[in-house]
Design a protein around this motif. Structure first.
Motif, PDB file in Angstrom:
ATOM      1  N   SER A 110      -7.838   1.623   0.959  1.00 37.85           N
ATOM      2  CA  SER A 110      -7.786   1.830  -0.599  1.00 37.85           C
ATOM      3  C   SER A 110      -7.872   0.407  -1.305  1.00 37.85           C
ATOM      4  CB  SER A 110      -6.284   2.402  -0.658  1.00 37.85           C
ATOM      5  OG  SER A 110      -5.252   1.730  -0.268  1.00 37.85           O
TER       6      SER A 110
ATOM      7  N   CYS B 261       0.506   3.330   3.486  1.00 34.31           N
ATOM      8  CA  CYS B 261       0.620   2.545   4.974  1.00 34.31           C
ATOM      9  C   CYS B 261       1.792   1.716   4.750  1.00 34.31           C
ATOM     10  CB  CYS B 261      -0.521   1.553   5.168  1.00 34.31           C
ATOM     11  SG  CYS B 261      -2.267   2.255   5.118  1.00 34.31           S
TER      12      CYS B 261
ATOM     13  N   CYS C  68      -6.272   0.990   5.371  1.00 30.62           N
ATOM     14  CA  CYS C  68      -6.461   2.561   5.080  1.00 30.62           C
ATOM     15  C   CYS C  68      -7.937   2.228   3.890  1.00 30.62           C
ATOM     16  CB  CYS C  68      -5.534   3.402   4.260  1.00 30.62           C
ATOM     17  SG  CYS C  68      -5.184   2.919   2.861  1.00 30.62           S
TER      18      CYS C  68
ATOM     19  N   CYS D  37       0.973  -1.176   0.013  1.00 26.91           N
ATOM     20  CA  CYS D  37       0.050   0.086  -0.012  1.00 26.91           C
ATOM     21  C   CYS D  37       1.108   1.153  -0.199  1.00 26.91           C
ATOM     22  CB  CYS D  37      -1.123   0.063   1.116  1.00 26.91           C
ATOM     23  SG  CYS D  37      -1.734   1.569   1.377  1.00 26.91           S
TER      24      CYS D  37
ATOM     25  N   CYS E 250      -6.330  -2.646   0.874  1.00 28.19           N
ATOM     26  CA  CYS E 250      -5.400  -2.535   2.192  1.00 28.19           C
ATOM     27  C   CYS E 250      -6.360  -2.567   3.214  1.00 28.19           C
ATOM     28  CB  CYS E 250      -4.892  -1.069   2.160  1.00 28.19           C
ATOM     29  SG  CYS E 250      -4.044  -0.683   3.483  1.00 28.19           S
TER      30      CYS E 250
HETATM   31 ZN    ZN Z   1      -3.208   1.393   3.286  1.00 28.88          ZN
END
Ligand code: ZN
Ligand code: ADP
Ligand code: ZN
Length: 735
Positions: free
Chosen positions: A472, A452, A470, A449, A467
């Motif tokens: 995403s 992160c 977060c 990611c 992810c």
């Molecule tokens: Zn992430």
């Protein structure tokens, strides 16, 4: 007339992250504490709650603003809840203005009337009752409508379902045959007068003792731990304890973990007592929640079954609080106002002078410690109710064993046997998705990611990378971005992959997967659980969601595929969580006629924790763990406050927490340790750098005093413009 003569001061808690209240001028008579007022706040208009009538303000009178509108003639919250919220705000070091809204349904927070929905009904008038229906035979719809309404009033929406539109109704209204009136549903709480206790089961000796212990002291505060193995009949104990209380017109608050609030739970209470049982959870809409809240506050509801936030619900005549699965992590709120609903419930019971019952097969070490030191009464249920047997347990050594999607050949063989015997099998793997990482077999690249310090999880459903930190999402790449190879493979195993394998290995046995990905929609988990009980599925795969609070009597084999991570975790609570999970899962297997088997796959079969758990059980494990915590000075033998901070740059976070650490240390509080700053388990998350500072001490009071002082200091620091910080009192997760 001078306007300042007719206005006086009110102090208002405003829902903003500031640790102070604001004074306004109000018309007389002043709205009582607990009433909502609309106030100008900068350019905004906000809804605040009156908390006090101060005699003077620090703000010069000429600068005080008048409030815009008083929303209530009577307080929406009584003094008991206001005081509980004030206590919570100071205990958790969180601004009261942000704490108070937790006690209010969303609609009330927004300024809507704190009142039941007025339902409109169509009634047949006297003329409408008397008229010969044949007179309407040329207007068939009108005839149908009147015929229906002569049997009783109906709401417009119910009539619509009968395909009666408003045109027919208004035509009848013009003829004077119908009228529309609003009807307030009755919420007077007279359920106690025609109380029906229903049929209970015959309690066994242990159950009867537990019931007697609580019932004999039900008119005062007392905290009781109901420490009962899975299936020992804890719910039956709750019901028996409720009976005399309900009969006396007292209400009950029953708190359950997020995942435990199913229609089955509610029905079990409804079936037993013919009293109004209301639920409160996040799946309900705002209107439903408001109605349930009002029913509790005004006495119309006898029992509230709710998740974490239900702890703040006002009651007219609360008689007991019950917390089921008290060890469950979902009772702790992990953002914003980080309260622990179990701990607050104990405080609430204490303040209200009523008993509280904490039930679990795997009590938290905090609660066990309280029971062992005599703060809580310890009630035990050691036998399965009815005549179910406890499951047999085996640790399977998987060192150098070839695994397929995390499954050993031995476990596969056992599955085949249990399935052939017509039973269900449950496999437990605490990782959703297809694989926890995607790597290139040629060059070793792995999909990380960007925001992160974490790998993307490969989800086969939707062919995407996700992810979990977060949220995403990216499409699954076809080629390695480094070397162009198309040999992209998964690293590790998630529930999707296990499901895929099992549908090929056991094509004749239907498989169901229970994890967050396929239970997102309302009612979806319910449907799955119902289908499992009905025997539609033979193989159940799940994350820890599946482990909680559900009884599957036809499951005779439970497999835990991968628990080794918890054995070597940096989080001191990991062992406790694993032990709880294992014991809960093991408790789901088998019943009288079908003894269960629990298989734990591990690369470390000799590990002391696994040995202790499987051979001696949770209670013994808990003893060992508590001794270890005492030696290391960890909770419950010490108290903690955790500062978390995040910012766009690492330096900003580091400087901020370093200054905070120095400030705390310079206060020289005896026995208080300041640990850090350190990076958490994940230094970068959702594009922000994060660090933390742990403050710990053997006594709560000095620690609280120090933190209180520090938080007030912090509010004036210029650094806080760039750094977002929070304080977590009694943190349950150190990341
Ligand atoms: Zn992430
Ligand atoms: P727990 O909440 O401890 O897991 P439950 O209250 O759900 O246990 O009870 C487990 C099962 O045992 C249920 O089917 C329940 O009806 C049954 N049961 C509980 N108490 C008794 C009893 N005294 N006699 C017979 N069956 C009982
Ligand atoms: Zn590559």
């Amino acid at each position: 007339m001078d306007s300042s003569q007719t206005l006086d001061l009110v102090r208002v808690a405003v829902p903003v992250p500031l640790r102070r209240h604001f004074d306004y001028l109000s018309p007389l008579p002043l709205p009582e504490p607990g009433c909502r007022v609309e106030i100008p706040f900068g350019p905004q208009t906000l809804v605040g709650l009156v908390v006090d009538h101060p005699t003077e303000s620090q703000v010069p009178r000429a600068k005080l603003k008048p409030l815009k509108r008083v929303l209530d003639t009577a307080p929406v919250l009584g003094p008991d809840i206001l005081a509980l919220m004030a206590w919570s705000a100071s205990y958790y070091q969180h601004p009261l203005g942000e704490v108070l809204p937790h006690a209010l349904p969303v609609l009330v927070r927004k300024g809507e009337p704190a009142a039941y929905r007025e339902l409109e009904f169509w009634f047949a008038t006297e003329a409408g009752m008397a008229i010969d229906l044949n007179e309407l035979k040329r207007a068939a719809k009108q005839q149908q409508a009147l015929a229906l309404l002569r049997k009783g009033p109906q709401t417009p929406s119910a009539l619509k379902q009968e395909e009666i539109q408003s045109a027919a109704l208004t035509a009848l209204e013009k003829k004077g045959l119908l009228e529309k009136r609003s009807l307030e549903p009755s919420h007077d709480g007279d359920w106690a007068t025609h109380f029906d206790a229903g049929e209970g089961l015959r309690l066994n000796g242990e159950q009867a003792l537990a019931v007697a212990a609580v019932t004999s002291q039900s008119d005062k505060f007392g905290a009781f731990l109901l420490d009962g193995i899975t299936g020992s009949g804890k719910t039956e104990v709750y019901l028996s304890i409720l009976e005399p209380l309900l009969k006396a017109g007292r209400q009950a608050l029953v708190m359950v973990p997020e995942i435990g609030l199913t229609p089955q739970t509610i029905n079990r209470f409804r079936r037993r007592f013919k009293v109004p049982v209301v639920a409160m959870n996040s799946a309900m809409n705002d209107r439903e929640r408001l109605d349930a809240w009002l029913a509790c506050r005004d006495g119309g509801a006898a029992i509230l079954i709710g998740t974490r936030s239900a702890v703040f619900t006002p009651f007219k005549n609360l008689g007991i609080i019950i917390i089921d699965e008290e060890h469950d992590g979902s009772f702790k709120q992990q953002d914003g106002f980080r309260y622990h609903a179990r701990d607050l419930a104990v405080m609430r019971a204490h303040r209200a002078g009523i008993p509280i019952l904490l039930g679990s097969a795997t009590p938290s070490l905090e609660t066990l410690h309280n029971a062992r030191t005599g703060k809580y009464h310890h009630l035990s249920l050691t036998r399965r109710a009815g005549n179910a047997q406890t499951a047999r347990q085996v640790i399977l050594d998987i060192k150098s064993v070839r695994l397929q999607a995390g499954l050993s050949p031995q476990l596969e063989q056992l599955m085949a046997e249990h399935l052939a015997a017509g039973n269900q099998v449950m496999l437990f793997l605490n990782r959703r998705g297809y694989a926890p990482a995607l790597i290139c077999h040629q060059c070793g690249w792995s999909a990380a990611c960007e925001r992160c310090d974490a790998w993307y999880t490969w989800h086969q459903a939707g062919r995407r990378l996700h992810c979990h930190h977060c949220d995403s999402v990216r499409p699954l790449p076809h080629h390695c971005p480094e070397c162009g190879s198309n040999e992209l493979i998964g690293s590790g195993v998630g529930t999707e992959q296990l499901e895929q394998l099992l549908t090929t290995v056991f094509p004749q046995y239907p498989v169901v997967r229970i994890d967050r990905d396929n239970t997102r929609r309302k009612g979806e988990l319910e449907t799955h659980l119902g289908d499992i009980k009905a025997g539609k599925y033979k193989i159940l795969i799940g994350t820890q969601m599946l482990a909680k609070g559900h009884h599957f009597p036809d499951v005779t084999l439970v497999g835990l595929l991968d628990v080794d991570g918890a054995l070597f975790s940096a989080d001191f609570r990991a062992a406790e969580k694993l032990a709880q999970l294992y014991t809960q899962v093991a408790g789901r297997a088998g019943r009288a006629s079908k003894p269960g088997l629990v298989v734990l796959q591990s690369h470390h079969p000799e590990h002391a924790l696994l040995q202790d758990l499987t051979q001696n059980g949770y209670g013994h494990f808990a003893d060992t763990a508590l001794k270890e915590r005492r030696l290391l000075g960890l909770p419950p033998f010490s108290y903690q406050g955790l500062f978390r901070a995040e910012a766009n740059g690492r330096d900003e976070v580091q400087l901020f927490l370093t200054r905070l650490a120095e400030t705390l240390r310079s206060a020289r509080y005896p026995q208080v340790q300041v640990l850090g700053p350190i990076s958490g388990f994940m230094e970068r998350k959702a594009g922000k750098f994060r660090m933390q500072l742990l403050v710990q001490g053997p006594n709560r009071a000095p620690l609280a005093q120090l933190l209180d002082w520090a938080v007030k200091e912090l509010d004036g620091w210029p650094e806080t413009k760039k750094v977002r910080w929070s304080l977590d009192i009694d943190p349950t997760e150190l990341n």
